[in-house]
Design an enzyme around this catalytic site. Structure first.
Site, PDB file in Angstrom:
ATOM      1  N   SER A  61       6.572  -5.664  13.192  1.00 52.40           N
ATOM      2  CA  SER A  61       7.629  -5.570  12.175  1.00 52.40           C
ATOM      3  C   SER A  61       8.277  -6.918  11.853  1.00 52.40           C
ATOM      4  O   SER A  61       9.012  -7.012  10.871  1.00 52.40           O
ATOM      5  CB  SER A  61       8.719  -4.545  12.545  1.00 52.40           C
ATOM      6  OG  SER A  61       9.483  -4.961  13.653  1.00 52.40           O
ATOM      7  N   PHE A  98       1.536   2.346  12.423  1.00 57.21           N
ATOM      8  CA  PHE A  98       0.146   2.064  12.082  1.00 57.21           C
ATOM      9  C   PHE A  98      -0.675   3.340  12.094  1.00 57.21           C
ATOM     10  O   PHE A  98      -0.380   4.293  12.813  1.00 57.21           O
ATOM     11  CB  PHE A  98      -0.475   1.033  13.036  1.00 57.21           C
ATOM     12  CG  PHE A  98      -0.436   1.395  14.496  1.00 57.21           C
ATOM     13  CD1 PHE A  98      -1.311   2.329  15.047  1.00 57.21           C
ATOM     14  CD2 PHE A  98       0.474   0.777  15.347  1.00 57.21           C
ATOM     15  CE1 PHE A  98      -1.277   2.648  16.389  1.00 57.21           C
ATOM     16  CE2 PHE A  98       0.517   1.087  16.692  1.00 57.21           C
ATOM     17  CZ  PHE A  98      -0.370   2.032  17.216  1.00 57.21           C
ATOM     18  N   SER A 117       0.813  -1.208   0.000  1.00 61.68           N
ATOM     19  CA  SER A 117       0.000   0.000   0.000  1.00 61.68           C
ATOM     20  C   SER A 117       0.854   1.268   0.000  1.00 61.68           C
ATOM     21  O   SER A 117       0.361   2.352  -0.316  1.00 61.68           O
ATOM     22  CB  SER A 117      -0.941   0.006   1.208  1.00 61.68           C
ATOM     23  OG  SER A 117      -0.210   0.045   2.420  1.00 61.68           O
ATOM     24  N   HIS A 118       2.154   1.152   0.345  1.00 62.47           N
ATOM     25  CA  HIS A 118       3.042   2.305   0.363  1.00 62.47           C
ATOM     26  C   HIS A 118       4.229   2.133  -0.583  1.00 62.47           C
ATOM     27  O   HIS A 118       5.210   2.863  -0.494  1.00 62.47           O
ATOM     28  CB  HIS A 118       3.549   2.569   1.786  1.00 62.47           C
ATOM     29  CG  HIS A 118       2.502   3.131   2.690  1.00 62.47           C
ATOM     30  ND1 HIS A 118       1.490   2.354   3.199  1.00 62.47           N
ATOM     31  CD2 HIS A 118       2.286   4.386   3.148  1.00 62.47           C
ATOM     32  CE1 HIS A 118       0.693   3.114   3.958  1.00 62.47           C
ATOM     33  NE2 HIS A 118       1.156   4.336   3.938  1.00 62.47           N
ATOM     34  N   ARG A 137      -5.754   4.582   4.185  1.00 58.43           N
ATOM     35  CA  ARG A 137      -6.445   5.013   2.966  1.00 58.43           C
ATOM     36  C   ARG A 137      -5.972   4.213   1.749  1.00 58.43           C
ATOM     37  O   ARG A 137      -6.775   3.815   0.909  1.00 58.43           O
ATOM     38  CB  ARG A 137      -6.173   6.502   2.746  1.00 58.43           C
ATOM     39  CG  ARG A 137      -6.895   7.129   1.549  1.00 58.43           C
ATOM     40  CD  ARG A 137      -8.326   7.418   1.856  1.00 58.43           C
ATOM     41  NE  ARG A 137      -8.961   8.222   0.829  1.00 58.43           N
ATOM     42  CZ  ARG A 137     -10.238   8.591   0.853  1.00 58.43           C
ATOM     43  NH1 ARG A 137     -10.999   8.235   1.873  1.00 58.43           N
ATOM     44  NH2 ARG A 137     -10.750   9.314  -0.110  1.00 58.43           N
ATOM     45  N   GLY A 138      -4.669   3.965   1.678  1.00 59.03           N
ATOM     46  CA  GLY A 138      -4.141   3.193   0.557  1.00 59.03           C
ATOM     47  C   GLY A 138      -4.673   1.776   0.509  1.00 59.03           C
ATOM     48  O   GLY A 138      -4.865   1.208  -0.567  1.00 59.03           O
ATOM     49  N   GLU A 139      -4.915   1.177   1.691  1.00 60.18           N
ATOM     50  CA  GLU A 139      -5.456  -0.183   1.727  1.00 60.18           C
ATOM     51  C   GLU A 139      -6.867  -0.221   1.152  1.00 60.18           C
ATOM     52  O   GLU A 139      -7.232  -1.166   0.435  1.00 60.18           O
ATOM     53  CB  GLU A 139      -5.465  -0.695   3.171  1.00 60.18           C
ATOM     54  CG  GLU A 139      -4.099  -1.027   3.723  1.00 60.18           C
ATOM     55  CD  GLU A 139      -4.181  -1.535   5.149  1.00 60.18           C
ATOM     56  OE1 GLU A 139      -3.798  -2.691   5.389  1.00 60.18           O
ATOM     57  OE2 GLU A 139      -4.635  -0.775   6.022  1.00 60.18           O
ATOM     58  N   ARG A 181       3.756 -12.335  18.261  1.00 55.52           N
ATOM     59  CA  ARG A 181       4.641 -11.778  17.235  1.00 55.52           C
ATOM     60  C   ARG A 181       4.891 -10.301  17.529  1.00 55.52           C
ATOM     61  O   ARG A 181       3.963  -9.537  17.743  1.00 55.52           O
ATOM     62  CB  ARG A 181       4.008 -11.936  15.850  1.00 55.52           C
ATOM     63  CG  ARG A 181       4.806 -11.299  14.724  1.00 55.52           C
ATOM     64  CD  ARG A 181       4.168 -11.557  13.373  1.00 55.52           C
ATOM     65  NE  ARG A 181       2.822 -11.010  13.272  1.00 55.52           N
ATOM     66  CZ  ARG A 181       2.540  -9.753  12.936  1.00 55.52           C
ATOM     67  NH1 ARG A 181       3.525  -8.898  12.686  1.00 55.52           N
ATOM     68  NH2 ARG A 181       1.286  -9.341  12.856  1.00 55.52           N
ATOM     69  N   LEU A 182       6.163  -9.918  17.543  1.00 53.54           N
ATOM     70  CA  LEU A 182       6.501  -8.509  17.701  1.00 53.54           C
ATOM     71  C   LEU A 182       6.144  -7.751  16.420  1.00 53.54           C
ATOM     72  O   LEU A 182       6.293  -8.293  15.315  1.00 53.54           O
ATOM     73  CB  LEU A 182       7.988  -8.336  17.979  1.00 53.54           C
ATOM     74  CG  LEU A 182       8.501  -8.761  19.352  1.00 53.54           C
ATOM     75  CD1 LEU A 182      10.019  -8.651  19.396  1.00 53.54           C
ATOM     76  CD2 LEU A 182       7.880  -7.900  20.454  1.00 53.54           C
ATOM     77  N   ARG A 238       1.994   4.108  -4.755  1.00 57.66           N
ATOM     78  CA  ARG A 238       1.951   5.521  -4.394  1.00 57.66           C
ATOM     79  C   ARG A 238       2.429   6.435  -5.529  1.00 57.66           C
ATOM     80  O   ARG A 238       2.328   7.658  -5.421  1.00 57.66           O
ATOM     81  CB  ARG A 238       2.794   5.750  -3.141  1.00 57.66           C
ATOM     82  CG  ARG A 238       2.230   5.078  -1.902  1.00 57.66           C
ATOM     83  CD  ARG A 238       1.000   5.783  -1.404  1.00 57.66           C
ATOM     84  NE  ARG A 238       0.318   5.039  -0.358  1.00 57.66           N
ATOM     85  CZ  ARG A 238      -0.421   5.588   0.592  1.00 57.66           C
ATOM     86  NH1 ARG A 238      -0.569   6.899   0.628  1.00 57.66           N
ATOM     87  NH2 ARG A 238      -1.035   4.844   1.470  1.00 57.66           N
ATOM     88  N   ARG A 298       7.300  -8.069   8.433  1.00 51.94           N
ATOM     89  CA  ARG A 298       7.937  -7.250   7.396  1.00 51.94           C
ATOM     90  C   ARG A 298       9.412  -7.630   7.225  1.00 51.94           C
ATOM     91  O   ARG A 298       9.912  -7.720   6.097  1.00 51.94           O
ATOM     92  CB  ARG A 298       7.786  -5.772   7.767  1.00 51.94           C
ATOM     93  CG  ARG A 298       8.358  -4.829   6.760  1.00 51.94           C
ATOM     94  CD  ARG A 298       7.873  -3.410   7.003  1.00 51.94           C
ATOM     95  NE  ARG A 298       8.046  -2.976   8.379  1.00 51.94           N
ATOM     96  CZ  ARG A 298       9.209  -2.623   8.909  1.00 51.94           C
ATOM     97  NH1 ARG A 298      10.305  -2.671   8.164  1.00 51.94           N
ATOM     98  NH2 ARG A 298       9.284  -2.215  10.162  1.00 51.94           N
TER      99      ARG A 298
END
Length: 334
Positions: free
Chosen positions: A305, A177, A46-47, A184-186, A302-303, A51, A308
């Site tokens: 990030s 977050f 989404s980013h 918005r991108g999602e 889960r931490l 974009r 990712r």
């Protein structure tokens, strides 16, 4: 959905050529393309390349100056100010990063106030950069008034993301977050894919709950966590708006006059030196932090990030990232 495999260099080249074609100056091209590539390679779609549409639209509308260089203001305090002069924020932030790090180490805490910028990007790459310099960091931005406050029926707040990072010997602990239930991108990605939204994340133009992405785009998003998320969102409005002499999300929306462009406002980044703030006891504090992280992991949690970082490692190891063919075709059509 048909996907294509792009190497990191191919992702960066596609972003670079698109930005150059749109008229961005070389320093802006580099800063924006680096950000988009980083997000795409971490599966933060989404980013990522998506974009580019907003980057191009903002130059076509004549609102963003794609070549102007930021103006940095430094004094003997712990505050760094940078005027983006109506450009995309990324070049301004990178121009101010070195003095921000220097002042955080000198004073223990330092603040970066970015003014008059258009912002569209993820916050975590900048936070991670500060973490890898040994600093803890916090960043906030408002946006457009797309989000209804808890109990409200129309947009008054922005998506208002918050990002925090803690330095570690391995990959830093970072979260990023939006205070809205969805970014918005999602929602735009759901609309492009023809998929319904989850329940409870958006309102239509009449203020009624909706799962239709287009109705959500025409209406308003909801904050996460009800009144708690709404209060955090208001905090972001104040910290990254009036506190640094810049616009709220309502002001940004009015400034756009209905044009589909990136929000225009400010950004605040706070950087903290654990060594200075702990009175030289950072090694003890770091050990306590690691015990906390270990306990969280031992419970199977889960931490933030970690997913990712796993995507980054996977895509780096195999040498490519999968990107929607339709997205690439649409970008090339720009």
């Amino acid at each position: 959905m048909t996907t294509l495999r792009l190497t990191r260099d191919e992702v960066h080249d596609l972003a670079t050529r698109t930005l150059q074609k749109a008229g961005y100056g070389p320093n802006h091209v580099r800063a924006i393309a680096d950000m988009l590539t980083t997000c795409q390679m971490d599966d933060c779609r989404s980013h990522g390349l998506f974009r580019l549409f907003m980057c191009v639209e903002t130059t076509r509308s004549g609102q963003v100056d794609p070549t102007v260089e930021p103006q940095l203001t430094l004094d003997d305090s712990a505050v760094v100010r940078v005027d983006a002069k109506g450009a995309i924020s990324l070049r301004a932030v990178q121009a101010a990063m070195a003095p921000l790090i220097d002042r955080a180490r000198s004073f223990g805490i330092a603040a970066l106030a970015v003014n008059r910028c258009y912002h569209f990007s993820a916050l975590w790459p900048e936070i991670e950069q500060l973490n890898r310099a040994g600093l803890a960091a916090l960043s906030m931005v408002p946006s457009h008034a797309w989000v209804a406050p808890a109990g409200g029926t129309r947009g008054a707040l922005g998506t208002n993301p918050i990002s925090f990072g803690w330095p570690r010997s391995e990959d830093p602990f970072v979260f990023d977050f939006a205070t809205s239930a969805f970014a918005r991108g999602e929602i735009e990605l759901y609309r492009r894919a023809g998929k319904p939204l989850p329940e409870g994340v958006a309102l239509d133009r009449a203020g009624q709950p909706t799962t239709d992405p287009q109705a959500a785009m025409d209406g308003a998003m909801c904050t996460f966590g009800g009144y708690k998320g709404s209060a955090l969102s208001i905090m972001v409005e104040l910290m990254a708006g009036p506190l640094i002499g810049d616009l709220t999300s309502l002001d940004s929306m009015a400034h756009a006059q209905g044009r589909p462009e990136a929000p225009f406002h400010g950004q605040i980044i706070l950087a903290f030196d654990p060594e200075r703030l702990s009175g030289g006891q950072h090694s003890d504090g770091d050990a306590r932090a690691e015990r906390l992280f270990a306990e969280i992991g031992a419970q199977g949690a889960r931490l933030p990030s970690q997913r990712r970082y796993a995507a980054r490692a996977r895509n780096t190891a195999r040498g490519f990232v999968e990107v929607s063919k339709q997205l690439i075709d649409d970008i090339r059509a720009l």
